[in-house]
Motif scaffolding. Structure first.
Motif, short mmCIF file in Angstrom:
data_model
loop_
_atom_site.label_atom_id
_atom_site.label_comp_id
_atom_site.label_asym_id
_atom_site.label_seq_id
_atom_site.Cartn_x
_atom_site.Cartn_y
_atom_site.Cartn_z
N LYS A 1 28.13 -29.62 2.73
CA LYS A 1 28.76 -28.85 1.46
C LYS A 1 29.89 -27.73 2.01
O LYS A 1 30.68 -27.60 1.32
N ILE A 2 29.86 -27.37 3.15
CA ILE A 2 30.90 -26.62 3.88
C ILE A 2 32.00 -27.18 3.85
O ILE A 2 33.13 -27.01 3.63
N ALA A 3 32.21 -28.53 4.29
CA ALA A 3 33.31 -29.49 4.48
C ALA A 3 33.90 -29.76 3.01
O ALA A 3 35.06 -29.79 2.99
N ALA A 4 32.99 -29.91 2.16
CA ALA A 4 33.49 -30.22 0.71
C ALA A 4 34.17 -29.08 0.05
O ALA A 4 35.13 -29.11 -0.48
N CYS A 5 33.67 -27.79 0.40
CA CYS A 5 34.08 -26.67 -0.16
C CYS A 5 35.48 -26.45 0.30
O CYS A 5 36.21 -25.93 -0.42
N ILE A 6 35.84 -26.65 1.62
CA ILE A 6 37.17 -26.51 2.23
C ILE A 6 38.05 -27.74 1.65
O ILE A 6 39.22 -27.39 1.40
N SER A 7 37.58 -28.88 1.74
CA SER A 7 38.49 -30.10 1.65
C SER A 7 38.99 -30.10 0.13
O SER A 7 39.99 -30.65 -0.20
N ARG A 8 37.96 -29.81 -0.67
CA ARG A 8 38.65 -30.12 -2.15
C ARG A 8 39.77 -29.25 -2.62
O ARG A 8 40.18 -29.29 -3.77
N ARG A 9 40.01 -28.19 -1.66
CA ARG A 9 41.08 -27.30 -1.76
C ARG A 9 42.29 -27.81 -1.11
O ARG A 9 43.46 -27.07 -1.11
N GLY A 10 42.25 -29.01 -0.64
CA GLY A 10 43.40 -29.57 0.05
C GLY A 10 43.62 -28.64 1.57
O GLY A 10 44.42 -29.01 1.90
N ALA A 11 42.44 -27.94 2.00
CA ALA A 11 42.25 -27.65 3.40
C ALA A 11 42.13 -28.52 4.32
O ALA A 11 41.26 -29.50 4.08
N SER A 12 42.35 -28.25 5.57
CA SER A 12 42.04 -29.14 6.61
C SER A 12 40.97 -28.66 7.70
O SER A 12 41.58 -27.50 8.15
N ILE A 13 39.92 -29.00 8.14
CA ILE A 13 38.90 -28.40 8.92
C ILE A 13 39.51 -28.62 10.33
O ILE A 13 40.15 -29.92 10.82
N LEU A 14 39.61 -27.64 11.10
CA LEU A 14 40.07 -27.85 12.51
C LEU A 14 38.88 -27.91 13.30
O LEU A 14 39.15 -28.53 14.27
N ASP A 15 37.74 -27.14 13.32
CA ASP A 15 36.71 -26.97 14.13
C ASP A 15 35.55 -26.75 13.48
O ASP A 15 35.81 -25.73 12.67
N VAL A 16 34.63 -27.35 13.86
CA VAL A 16 33.10 -26.84 13.21
C VAL A 16 32.20 -26.65 14.41
O VAL A 16 31.76 -27.43 15.28
N ASP A 17 31.47 -25.50 14.53
CA ASP A 17 30.74 -25.26 15.52
C ASP A 17 29.31 -24.91 14.75
O ASP A 17 29.18 -24.05 13.76
N VAL A 18 28.03 -25.49 15.03
CA VAL A 18 26.81 -25.58 14.32
C VAL A 18 25.80 -25.30 15.22
O VAL A 18 25.88 -26.02 16.53
#
Length: 335
Positions: free
Chosen positions: A63-80
């Motif tokens: 859901k975090i990835a979807a929130c970011i990507s649907r605005r045309g943004a690109s994820i650089l790094d995720v730490d979980v």
């Protein structure tokens, strides 16, 4: 850890694609997402950071990835990280870095998107920062007689390595005008406030008047104890630096205590301030070996070096949303 396909890594994808490719599992993980090369905007790309804490459940990462990507943004790094101290109510923590085009994702819309994410997961924390477009966090540095941590913080701030706005320095000791510290502060127009606090009169109301608008405070060897009333009224985070690996060698003369104890490993601890003296959640600890060959002077020099590095690291991590406090006395630190 589930591996992600090349198409996932190299495209800006829809929420449906995200949910089909990413499945959050309740364990610690660290995933690097390279920037997508297919969407090159004529507008400037900005760097965003999102910190998140909520009760653990399946699907949060997606859901975090979807929130970011649907605005045309690109994820650089995720730490979980999923913490299981409470096996009945495990907690989920995440720090996500991303790049975005502000013309496609205005800040007010971004805040609404992350607020919805917070509500969807009943999150305790959902904080986003865009350092390039926001003013630096405002801080005050409280210090007593010793200069090393103050001087190092000022010099690294001057070099752009401490991402804050130093609004003032507050001290319970007078410093002569023609000293390195005072010349530096005057050159950079940073006010120096002498407040004669001591164990008989802490002058806390006067200090609160000076620091009430600060985002957080830094104690760079401020040798006065802040009262519970001060902490309550100020109401925001305070970072302190301490010689040694807490909880050892508290109180006065910690160098001498450790030296006389014959320790072989010295350290420094940066931590948050709470009512319990030197008992706050630990942010960072650094160590170095010493031996019988060390004098009290060389011992102190090595300790001061560790303290300077440990304090600056804590300040930088705080500004970069790498620290999440939980469970009263613990921290998650995404380094």
């Amino acid at each position: 850890m589930q591996k992600l396909g090349a198409s996932y890594l190299l495209r800006s994808f829809t929420a449906r694609n995200v949910l089909s490719h990413v499945h959050h599992r309740s364990n610690s993980m660290h995933t690097n997402f390279p920037a997508a090369p297919f969407f090159i905007s004529p507008h400037r790309q900005l760097h965003g950071i999102h910190a998140f804490e909520c009760p653990d459940q399946v699907g949060i990462t997606a859901k975090i990835a979807a929130c970011i990507s649907r605005r045309g943004a690109s994820i650089l790094d995720v730490d979980v990280h999923v913490n299981r101290d409470n096996v009945h109510e495990p907690a989920f923590f995440a720090r996500t870095q991303f790049v975005f085009d502000p013309s496609q994702w205005p800040r007010d819309v971004m805040d609404e998107d992350f607020m919805k994410l917070k509500k969807d997961f009943s999150a305790k924390r959902s904080i986003v920062r865009v350092p390039e477009s926001e003013p630096p966090l405002k801080i005050a540095i409280l210090v007593s007689r010793k200069d090393p941590c103050l001087v190092d913080s000022l010099h690294l701030w001057q070099e752009g390595k401490v991402p804050v706005h130093i609004m003032c320095v507050v001290s319970n000791h007078v410093r002569e005008e023609n000293t390195h510290v005072m010349r530096f502060l005057a050159r950079h127009k940073i006010p120096y406030h002498f407040v004669p606090a001591n164990k008989h009169n802490r002058h806390e109301k006067e200090i609160l008047n000076l620091v009430s608008q600060m985002d957080f405070l830094v104690l760079a060897h401020y040798m006065q104890i802040l009262s519970p009333e001060f902490l309550k009224v100020y109401g925001r985070d305070i970072i302190n630096i301490h010689h040694g690996l807490l909880p050892s060698f508290k109180g006065a003369n910690p160098y001498k205590q450790a030296y006389e104890a014959g320790v072989k490993l010295i350290g420094a601890t940066s931590h948050f301030v709470i009512e319990e003296l030197d008992g706050g959640p630990i942010i960072e600890q650094m160590v170095e070996r010493v031996s019988h060959r060390d004098t009290l002077e060389s011992f102190a020099m090595k300790s001061e070096y560790l303290e300077k590095a440990c304090l600056v690291k804590a300040i930088r991590y705080y500004c970069e949303l790498r620290i999440i406090r939980y469970g009263g006395k613990k921290t998650i630190v995404f380094d």
